[in-house]
Enzyme design. Structure first.
Site, PDB file in Angstrom:
ATOM      1  N   LYS A   1       0.839  -1.208   0.000  1.00  0.00           N
ATOM      2  CA  LYS A   1       0.000   0.000   0.000  1.00  0.00           C
ATOM      3  C   LYS A   1       0.871   1.255   0.000  1.00  0.00           C
ATOM      4  O   LYS A   1       0.587   2.230  -0.701  1.00  0.00           O
ATOM      5  CB  LYS A   1      -0.939  -0.009   1.211  1.00  0.00           C
ATOM      6  CG  LYS A   1      -2.062  -1.025   1.069  1.00  0.00           C
ATOM      7  CD  LYS A   1      -2.846  -1.242   2.350  1.00  0.00           C
ATOM      8  CE  LYS A   1      -3.851  -2.376   2.172  1.00  0.00           C
ATOM      9  NZ  LYS A   1      -4.577  -2.727   3.389  1.00  0.00           N
TER      10      LYS A   1
ATOM     11  N   GLN B   1      -4.375  -1.052   9.528  1.00  0.00           N
ATOM     12  CA  GLN B   1      -4.348  -2.396   8.947  1.00  0.00           C
ATOM     13  C   GLN B   1      -5.006  -3.405   9.899  1.00  0.00           C
ATOM     14  O   GLN B   1      -4.663  -3.468  11.083  1.00  0.00           O
ATOM     15  CB  GLN B   1      -2.891  -2.802   8.654  1.00  0.00           C
ATOM     16  CG  GLN B   1      -2.750  -4.133   7.966  1.00  0.00           C
ATOM     17  CD  GLN B   1      -3.373  -4.163   6.559  1.00  0.00           C
ATOM     18  OE1 GLN B   1      -3.233  -3.228   5.783  1.00  0.00           O
ATOM     19  NE2 GLN B   1      -4.085  -5.226   6.251  1.00  0.00           N
TER      20      GLN B   1
ATOM     21  N   ASP C   1     -10.509   3.479   3.874  1.00  0.00           N
ATOM     22  CA  ASP C   1     -10.839   2.057   3.737  1.00  0.00           C
ATOM     23  C   ASP C   1     -12.352   1.872   3.590  1.00  0.00           C
ATOM     24  O   ASP C   1     -12.817   0.813   3.169  1.00  0.00           O
ATOM     25  CB  ASP C   1     -10.379   1.288   4.995  1.00  0.00           C
ATOM     26  CG  ASP C   1      -9.243   0.318   4.689  1.00  0.00           C
ATOM     27  OD1 ASP C   1      -9.002   0.042   3.497  1.00  0.00           O
ATOM     28  OD2 ASP C   1      -8.600  -0.163   5.652  1.00  0.00           O
TER      29      ASP C   1
END
Ligand code: NAP
Length: 286
Positions: free
Chosen positions: A53, A97, A120
């Site tokens: 990422k 995460q 997200d």
């Protein structure tokens, strides 16, 4: 009939180029779009994901700052750090995460992220915005699937879409996105009694289960579009999806491969959400 392959790598590359252009435009206005990535603990898969990422971000000109914390970090410490990132104007997107260490409540952690920085798309505010059709951030995986359907010029209006799986991060938001495009949507799950009867009626099938061969060739209507979200390992340890790819390819009209399908698209859509977050703050030029 052999299905046409929807190439997630090629499409993701195109999307990254678009994001790079939008990033350049913001930089020209003196704004550096920035994504803060937070990793707690040493989960090996998570280590790889965050590295990817960060690399994707840097490649498109976004500034990615990767913060690593030991698994001993307390939930309070993490929440305090997130609040600081919320308050930091140079940070446009925040990604924590998952999975988090067991002693942390991931819902509480995600709900602490400011919705305006929830790239997200996991915050309840983002889920609610998707549900009522208001601007928010869409979860990257189903958003990437929708982009794949757009890329082949597929008109969803009036079509029957069957989503296999009802998770909060893939199945449910996928169903809402398809509904938003005027498809007739059926959501299926582990308690669905006759999955095959439903998938055989589907113009579009999205498989998001996490089990190999959930969708076999005898379950697919000829010419249907098949999107495979699953990530599994076969006996040889090779990455594979939920769909019996080789056999379904002979029946479907379009199909996504694993690897090289939804995976790269998920990564690309995180960049899209991040540049979108920065543009919302900056205001779009007239
Ligand atoms: P999840 O939270 O475990 O949800 C799986 C869903 O599948 C559940 O709703 C479950 O039903 C349903 N299910 C289980 N067995 C089934 C069966 N035999 N028939 C029909 N439905 C069944 O998983 P997820 O997070 O949505 O992820 C799904 C898959 O996508 C995993 O392989 C994951 O690794 C992959 N994934 C890939 C990406 C990517 O970027 N490519 C991103 C995210 C996830 P119940 O609700 O009844 O339990």
């Amino acid at each position: 009939m052999t299905a046409q392959i929807i190439d997630g790598n090629a499409l993701a590359k195109q999307i990254r180029a678009e994001v790079a252009g939008r990033t350049e435009a913001l930089k020209a206005r003196g704004i550096q779009p920035r994504l803060a990535i937070v990793l707690v603990g040493e989960d090996p898969a998570s280590q790889v994901y965050v590295k990817h990422k960060a690399a994707d971000s840097e490649q498109t000109g976004l500034l990615a700052t990767l913060e690593r914390y030991p698994a001993t970090m307390t939930e309070d410490e993490l929440l305090t750090r997130i609040r600081a990132l919320n308050a930091e104007p140079s940070v446009h997107g925040i990604l924590v995460q998952l999975p988090l260490p067991r002693h942390m409540d991931s819902h509480k952690v995600i709900e602490t992220i400011a919705p305006a920085k929830d790239v997200d798309g996991f915050h309840i505010a983002s889920a609610g915005a998707l549900m009522v059709g208001q601007p928010g951030f869409w979860p990257c995986t189903p958003y990437g699937c929708l982009k794949m359907l757009d890329a082949i010029g597929y008109e969803l209006k009036g079509k029957h879409a069957v989503v296999i799986g009802r998770s909060n991060i893939v199945g449910k938001p996928m169903a809402l996105m398809l509904l938003g495009r005027d498809a007739t949507v059926t959501i299926t799950h582990s308690r669905t009694t006759d999955l095959k009867a439903l998938t055989l009626q589907a113009d579009v099938v999205v498989a998001a289960v996490g089990k190999r061969n959930v969708l076999t060739a005898d379950m697919v209507k000829p010419g249907a579009v098949v999107i495979d979200v699953g990530m599994n390992r076969n006996e040889e340890g090779k990455l594979c999806g939920d769909v019996d790819f080789e056999a379904v390819k002979q029946v479907a009209g379009w199909i996504t491969p694993v690897p090289g399908g939804v995976g790269p698209m998920t990564r690309a859509m995180l960049l899209v959400n991040t540049i979108e977050a920065a543009e919302r703050v900056a205001g779009r030029p007239a």
